[in-house]
Design a protein around this motif. Structure first.
Motif, mmCIF file in Angstrom:
data_model
loop_
_atom_site.group_PDB
_atom_site.id
_atom_site.type_symbol
_atom_site.label_atom_id
_atom_site.label_comp_id
_atom_site.label_asym_id
_atom_site.label_seq_id
_atom_site.Cartn_x
_atom_site.Cartn_y
_atom_site.Cartn_z
ATOM 1 N N GLY A 1 0.799 -1.219 0.000
ATOM 2 C CA GLY A 1 0.000 0.000 0.000
ATOM 3 C C GLY A 1 0.828 1.264 0.000
ATOM 4 O O GLY A 1 0.382 2.304 0.491
ATOM 5 N N THR A 2 2.055 1.198 -0.538
ATOM 6 C CA THR A 2 2.919 2.371 -0.600
ATOM 7 C C THR A 2 2.925 2.942 -2.013
ATOM 8 O O THR A 2 2.602 2.256 -2.972
ATOM 9 C CB THR A 2 4.364 2.011 -0.194
ATOM 10 N N THR A 3 3.306 4.204 -2.111
ATOM 11 C CA THR A 3 3.327 4.864 -3.420
ATOM 12 C C THR A 3 4.723 4.921 -4.014
ATOM 13 O O THR A 3 4.869 5.055 -5.222
ATOM 14 C CB THR A 3 2.773 6.299 -3.294
ATOM 15 N N GLU A 4 5.769 4.839 -3.183
ATOM 16 C CA GLU A 4 7.133 4.908 -3.690
ATOM 17 C C GLU A 4 7.633 3.514 -4.054
ATOM 18 O O GLU A 4 7.294 2.533 -3.394
ATOM 19 C CB GLU A 4 8.085 5.509 -2.638
ATOM 20 N N PRO A 5 8.456 3.414 -5.107
ATOM 21 C CA PRO A 5 9.100 2.129 -5.409
ATOM 22 C C PRO A 5 9.968 1.697 -4.223
ATOM 23 O O PRO A 5 10.698 2.494 -3.647
ATOM 24 C CB PRO A 5 9.949 2.430 -6.650
ATOM 25 N N ILE A 6 9.864 0.436 -3.858
ATOM 26 C CA ILE A 6 10.572 -0.073 -2.689
ATOM 27 C C ILE A 6 11.946 -0.591 -3.092
ATOM 28 O O ILE A 6 12.108 -1.251 -4.111
ATOM 29 C CB ILE A 6 9.755 -1.196 -2.018
ATOM 30 N N VAL A 7 12.947 -0.277 -2.275
ATOM 31 C CA VAL A 7 14.287 -0.822 -2.424
ATOM 32 C C VAL A 7 14.599 -1.640 -1.181
ATOM 33 O O VAL A 7 14.628 -1.102 -0.077
ATOM 34 C CB VAL A 7 15.336 0.292 -2.605
ATOM 35 N N PRO A 8 14.780 -2.956 -1.320
ATOM 36 C CA PRO A 8 15.013 -3.800 -0.144
ATOM 37 C C PRO A 8 16.323 -3.464 0.557
ATOM 38 O O PRO A 8 17.325 -3.128 -0.079
ATOM 39 C CB PRO A 8 15.054 -5.219 -0.719
ATOM 40 N N VAL A 9 16.300 -3.574 1.875
ATOM 41 C CA VAL A 9 17.497 -3.379 2.697
ATOM 42 C C VAL A 9 17.717 -4.668 3.478
ATOM 43 O O VAL A 9 16.949 -5.006 4.379
ATOM 44 C CB VAL A 9 17.332 -2.185 3.664
ATOM 45 N N LEU A 10 18.759 -5.403 3.096
ATOM 46 C CA LEU A 10 19.066 -6.678 3.748
ATOM 47 C C LEU A 10 20.534 -6.707 4.132
ATOM 48 O O LEU A 10 21.399 -6.309 3.341
ATOM 49 C CB LEU A 10 18.774 -7.858 2.810
ATOM 50 N N ALA A 11 20.793 -7.199 5.337
ATOM 51 C CA ALA A 11 22.177 -7.371 5.778
ATOM 52 C C ALA A 11 22.693 -8.719 5.297
ATOM 53 O O ALA A 11 22.005 -9.737 5.424
ATOM 54 C CB ALA A 11 22.267 -7.276 7.307
ATOM 55 N N GLU A 12 23.905 -8.713 4.743
ATOM 56 C CA GLU A 12 24.483 -9.954 4.234
ATOM 57 C C GLU A 12 24.605 -11.002 5.344
ATOM 58 O O GLU A 12 24.345 -12.190 5.123
ATOM 59 C CB GLU A 12 25.861 -9.663 3.630
ATOM 60 N N ARG A 13 24.967 -10.570 6.533
ATOM 61 C CA ARG A 13 25.099 -11.516 7.644
ATOM 62 C C ARG A 13 23.761 -12.161 7.979
ATOM 63 O O ARG A 13 23.688 -13.349 8.297
ATOM 64 C CB ARG A 13 25.643 -10.790 8.875
ATOM 65 N N GLU A 14 22.684 -11.374 7.879
ATOM 66 C CA GLU A 14 21.349 -11.923 8.150
ATOM 67 C C GLU A 14 20.988 -13.012 7.141
ATOM 68 O O GLU A 14 20.430 -14.054 7.514
ATOM 69 C CB GLU A 14 20.320 -10.792 8.093
ATOM 70 N N LEU A 15 21.308 -12.787 5.874
ATOM 71 C CA LEU A 15 21.013 -13.789 4.848
ATOM 72 C C LEU A 15 21.796 -15.069 5.098
ATOM 73 O O LEU A 15 21.256 -16.175 4.988
ATOM 74 C CB LEU A 15 21.354 -13.231 3.468
ATOM 75 N N VAL A 16 23.069 -14.919 5.428
ATOM 76 C CA VAL A 16 23.911 -16.102 5.643
ATOM 77 C C VAL A 16 23.459 -16.879 6.865
ATOM 78 O O VAL A 16 23.304 -18.112 6.828
ATOM 79 C CB VAL A 16 25.392 -15.682 5.779
ATOM 80 N N GLU A 17 23.216 -16.171 7.968
ATOM 81 C CA GLU A 17 22.869 -16.852 9.214
ATOM 82 C C GLU A 17 21.512 -17.531 9.140
ATOM 83 O O GLU A 17 21.308 -18.588 9.728
ATOM 84 C CB GLU A 17 22.887 -15.850 10.377
ATOM 85 N N ARG A 18 20.573 -16.921 8.418
ATOM 86 C CA ARG A 18 19.225 -17.483 8.401
ATOM 87 C C ARG A 18 19.010 -18.483 7.282
ATOM 88 O O ARG A 18 18.388 -19.534 7.488
ATOM 89 C CB ARG A 18 18.193 -16.360 8.286
ATOM 90 N N TYR A 19 19.507 -18.183 6.092
ATOM 91 C CA TYR A 19 19.129 -18.981 4.927
ATOM 92 C C TYR A 19 20.223 -19.924 4.428
ATOM 93 O O TYR A 19 19.956 -20.738 3.550
ATOM 94 C CB TYR A 19 18.699 -18.067 3.784
ATOM 95 N N GLU A 20 21.414 -19.804 4.961
ATOM 96 C CA GLU A 20 22.487 -20.662 4.477
ATOM 97 C C GLU A 20 23.049 -21.549 5.581
ATOM 98 O O GLU A 20 24.159 -22.047 5.494
ATOM 99 C CB GLU A 20 23.594 -19.808 3.844
ATOM 100 N N LYS A 21 22.268 -21.754 6.625
ATOM 101 C CA LYS A 21 22.692 -22.645 7.701
ATOM 102 C C LYS A 21 22.387 -24.093 7.319
ATOM 103 O O LYS A 21 21.485 -24.381 6.531
ATOM 104 C CB LYS A 21 21.969 -22.279 8.997
ATOM 105 N N ALA A 22 23.139 -24.994 7.901
ATOM 106 C CA ALA A 22 22.972 -26.420 7.610
ATOM 107 C C ALA A 22 21.952 -27.023 8.578
ATOM 108 O O ALA A 22 22.180 -27.052 9.791
ATOM 109 C CB ALA A 22 24.312 -27.138 7.740
ATOM 110 N N ILE A 23 20.821 -27.455 8.056
ATOM 111 C CA ILE A 23 19.808 -28.110 8.875
ATOM 112 C C ILE A 23 19.333 -29.363 8.148
ATOM 113 O O ILE A 23 19.502 -29.501 6.935
ATOM 114 C CB ILE A 23 18.609 -27.182 9.173
ATOM 115 N N THR A 24 18.747 -30.277 8.902
ATOM 116 C CA THR A 24 18.214 -31.518 8.322
ATOM 117 C C THR A 24 16.753 -31.661 8.733
ATOM 118 O O THR A 24 16.445 -32.299 9.747
ATOM 119 C CB THR A 24 19.032 -32.727 8.801
#
Length: 416
Positions: free
Chosen positions: A209-232
């Motif tokens: 519901g925003t009018t401005e184009p959105i530019v994502p702000v993501l920390a590289e460490r957050e991506l690595v810690e959350r999405y690149e961890k080894a789980i089974t």
């Protein structure tokens, strides 16, 4: 060439200009989504409608009042003789529900509220998944644009230097044309990505519901810690978690409960209701000013609500089967989403291992080309391969995260 260099830089920075007002973390975008999304705001009214159904279910039938007045008194030749020696009759009656009808109706209405709330939760879950898909896709597509723009800038610098040397006759024109062809190829990739970015920003603006184009702000460490961890992940454990969290399955449980309450309500409707009241008769009864108690009860001869009861019972049986089917469907979704995640994870790790020294090789190739140690053909072939590898690496990382988000969406919990 200066014009093309200016154009590529301008197009790239035009994407980032709105960042001053449109930068959003993932949490900020989800907060805006919950506050501003028009579909969510509209769906909330269904909960209000269901809650109003409880109010309506609690309302009893209004008392029934009847009045009988004398119109003509033939012996006395009087019209509307309703005085002390005339005749009038009053009665008040109230319908009294028997067999727990009203209680069952109220419980059924409360169950409808639960269904409306779960339907709202389903919509939140599905739209939130779309939001995350668009958010991560936009983030990684912008990284692709950033990489290509950097390469275009370097190639344009080389083209400018080659133009001077061609004019001096030191380098053949075909080498300059070869570099220009490489730059055009890179710009074609850039234009294609920019179209994708514009569409992703449009979708995000609609969802938040925003009018401005959105530019994502993501920390590289957050991506690595959350999405690149080894789980089974374990399928059975995830299935148990989904039974508690997945709104699709919980809705079928609530629907089964709703049908049970509806069947109970319909069976109670077969019980006759009592009509009780008080009547007053001035002169028309066995004696003057007669006050009576009245009771009425319909005879359940041919209308015992049998058809509707049967319908409710069959709907209940149907909902039990649909609940079991939904559970099996969720299990299959979990298995399929985990397989996709495993494939994406394996491909990403393999490519990450093979491309970990790409930047060093890239800088070395550029330096050796400037020194004349490698040919123009070798340089352009490497640049094309390098560009495709970097884009593929970014795309694989994006697909890995999207596959993990798909697992989260199926379970409706944070697995990754």
């Amino acid at each position: 060439m200066k014009f093309f260099h200016f154009l590529s830089v301008f197009l790239f920075h035009s994407l980032l200009l709105p960042a001053a007002v449109g930068q959003m973390t993932l949490q900020q975008s989800e907060d805006a989504f919950r506050q501003n999304n028009l579909l969510l705001l509209a769906e909330q009214y269904n909960i209000n409608v269901a809650q109003a159904g409880i109010i309506q279910a609690r309302i009893w039938e209004l008392p029934y009042v009847s009045v009988e007045l004398n119109a003509l008194n033939p012996p006395q030749q009087r019209i509307l003789d309703v005085g002390g020696k005339g005749q009038k009759q009053l009665a008040v009656q109230q319908l009294i529900y028997m067999g727990g009808k009203k209680k069952n109706e109220i419980e059924f209405a409360k169950s409808n509220v639960g269904l409306a709330e779960l339907q709202f939760e389903q919509l939140v879950r599905n739209l939130r998944f779309q939001l995350r898909q668009q958010y991560f896709s936009l983030y990684f597509d912008l990284r692709k644009i950033e990489s290509i723009t950097s390469q275009v800038a370097r190639v344009d610098t080389l083209i400018q230097a080659y133009t001077v040397q061609v004019q001096k006759g030191n380098i053949p024109l075909k080498d300059q044309v070869r570099l220009q062809s490489l730059a055009l190829s890179l710009r074609d990739d850039l234009v294609s990505l920019q179209s994708d970015v514009f569409e992703e920003q449009r979708q995000l603006s609609l969802l938040t519901g925003t009018t401005e184009p959105i530019v994502p702000v993501l920390a590289e460490r957050e991506l690595v810690e959350r999405y690149e961890k080894a789980i089974t992940p374990n399928v059975d454990e995830l299935l148990e978690l989904a039974k508690e969290s997945n709104p699709d399955y919980r809705r079928f449980l609530k629907l089964m409960e709703n049908n049970e309450l509806y069947a109970r309500w319909q069976r109670s409707l077969a019980t006759p209701d009592l009509t009780a009241g008080v009547s007053y008769d001035q002169r028309g009864g066995a004696f003057n000013n007669q006050v009576n108690l009245t009771f009425g009860l319909p005879l359940p001869l041919w209308n015992r609500n049998r058809g509707t009861i049967k319908i409710a019972e069959w709907q209940l049986n149907q909902s039990r089967l649909l609940k079991d089917f939904q559970l099996e469907d969720i299990r299959n979704q979990i298995v399929a989403s985990l397989r996709t995640w495993e494939q994406q994870s394996l491909r990403y790790r393999q490519l990450a291992t093979s491309t970990q020294n790409f930047d060093l090789v890239y800088n070395s190739i550029v330096q050796n080309f400037r020194r004349g140690n490698i040919s123009i053909l070798e340089f352009t072939d490497f640049m094309e391969s390098y560009n495709q590898s970097i884009l593929q690496m970014i795309e694989l990382r994006k697909q890995l995260i999207l596959s993990e988000e798909n697992v989260n969406q199926v379970i409706n919990a944070t697995v990754f």
